[in-house]
Design a protein around this motif. Sequence first.
Motif, mmCIF file in Angstrom:
data_model
loop_
_atom_site.group_PDB
_atom_site.id
_atom_site.type_symbol
_atom_site.label_atom_id
_atom_site.label_comp_id
_atom_site.label_asym_id
_atom_site.label_seq_id
_atom_site.Cartn_x
_atom_site.Cartn_y
_atom_site.Cartn_z
ATOM 1 N N ILE A 21 0.986 -1.277 0.009
ATOM 2 C CA ILE A 21 -0.188 0.010 0.041
ATOM 3 C C ILE A 21 0.902 1.412 0.125
ATOM 4 N N TRP A 22 0.562 2.075 -0.961
ATOM 5 C CA TRP A 22 1.365 3.349 -1.354
ATOM 6 C C TRP A 22 0.520 4.657 -1.132
ATOM 7 N N THR A 23 -0.502 4.601 -0.541
ATOM 8 C CA THR A 23 -1.214 5.869 -0.599
ATOM 9 C C THR A 23 -1.548 6.049 1.119
ATOM 10 N N ASP A 24 -1.572 7.183 1.697
ATOM 11 C CA ASP A 24 -1.763 7.558 2.745
ATOM 12 C C ASP A 24 -3.350 7.543 3.353
ATOM 13 N N ASP A 25 -4.412 7.541 2.108
ATOM 14 C CA ASP A 25 -5.695 7.549 2.450
ATOM 15 C C ASP A 25 -6.099 6.073 2.655
ATOM 16 N N ARG A 26 -6.427 5.982 4.306
ATOM 17 C CA ARG A 26 -6.619 4.661 4.712
ATOM 18 C C ARG A 26 -8.030 4.187 4.279
ATOM 19 N N ASN A 27 -9.160 4.897 3.845
ATOM 20 C CA ASN A 27 -10.073 4.284 3.504
ATOM 21 C C ASN A 27 -10.206 4.152 2.306
ATOM 22 N N PHE A 28 -9.555 4.791 1.248
ATOM 23 C CA PHE A 28 -9.224 4.566 -0.196
ATOM 24 C C PHE A 28 -8.292 3.249 -0.247
ATOM 25 N N ALA A 29 -7.473 3.004 0.621
ATOM 26 C CA ALA A 29 -6.706 1.746 0.461
ATOM 27 C C ALA A 29 -7.432 0.626 1.039
ATOM 28 N N ILE A 30 -8.214 0.819 2.064
ATOM 29 C CA ILE A 30 -9.022 -0.435 2.173
ATOM 30 C C ILE A 30 -10.199 -0.906 1.355
ATOM 31 N N GLU A 31 -10.625 0.001 0.552
ATOM 32 C CA GLU A 31 -11.535 -0.029 -0.530
ATOM 33 C C GLU A 31 -10.850 -0.933 -1.713
ATOM 34 N N ARG A 32 -9.862 -0.251 -2.010
ATOM 35 C CA ARG A 32 -9.183 -0.785 -3.395
ATOM 36 C C ARG A 32 -8.428 -2.068 -2.853
#
Length: 277
Positions: A106-117
Amino acid sequence: MAQQFSIAHLTALGCSPPELTYMAARTGYDFVSLRPIYMGLPGEPNYDLAENKALFRETKNALANTGINLLDIELARIYDGLDPKRYLPAFEVAAELGGRHVLSSIWTDDRNFAIERFAEVCDLAKPFGLTIELEFVPIASVYNLEGTLDILNTVKCDNAGLMIDAHHFHRSGDRVEDLEKVPREWFRYFHLCDAPGEIPSSKAAMTRILREERSYVGEGGIDVASIINRIPKIPYSIELPNTKRVQQLGYEEHARRCLQSAKDYFAKHPRQCLSKC
């Protein structure tokens, strides 16, 4: 059952998938771990098997001719703006080649986006019979065991798991005892290598070592045995890029020494189950 070993593509990235497969057979490996998801990194060869049909056929023939199995493919990164469907061709390739797992980080700091994707990636891989193994990387957004378990416990996908890399575990500062709280079924393979014991203070130095200067097992400062003793017996994928060793020895001899040093290390450090492994 005898311990099984794979050679991770990053160890010999200059070798195409069929070349890596034949080399793995000659040097005594059980599996290969391929990198058919092109990321466009500087100097990275493009081994997109879904696009390059000739290379795909050569790879499939190499696996059949050698009896080597495909352990996993990489890297299904989660990053800002990702459409997980871009990984579908690679999943199809992996399934047709008999692969078992897909590595993700995971290379995004957006936790919700990371979880969804990440959940979507798991769902897309499931019809192909593939598991998605989440790896934490010290230079990525999810960089330690705690953050990785947070993602896995939130998505609750039955084909999601945890992939520990010896280098990354040491650099993260995690405690080996913390591995005991991980469900045993989440462990499916392990990235084996060594590295200097001193942890770099800069991201540039960290990146250089993890991509170009890892050590043969037993030659660095990582207590690899303490990690191994707290996880189940699973295949070890040797991810050991070392530019200088390759220049001195060539890919094949480097691959052979990667495997032999690992076997020598475990002969000196017999596996001891120190937890519910």
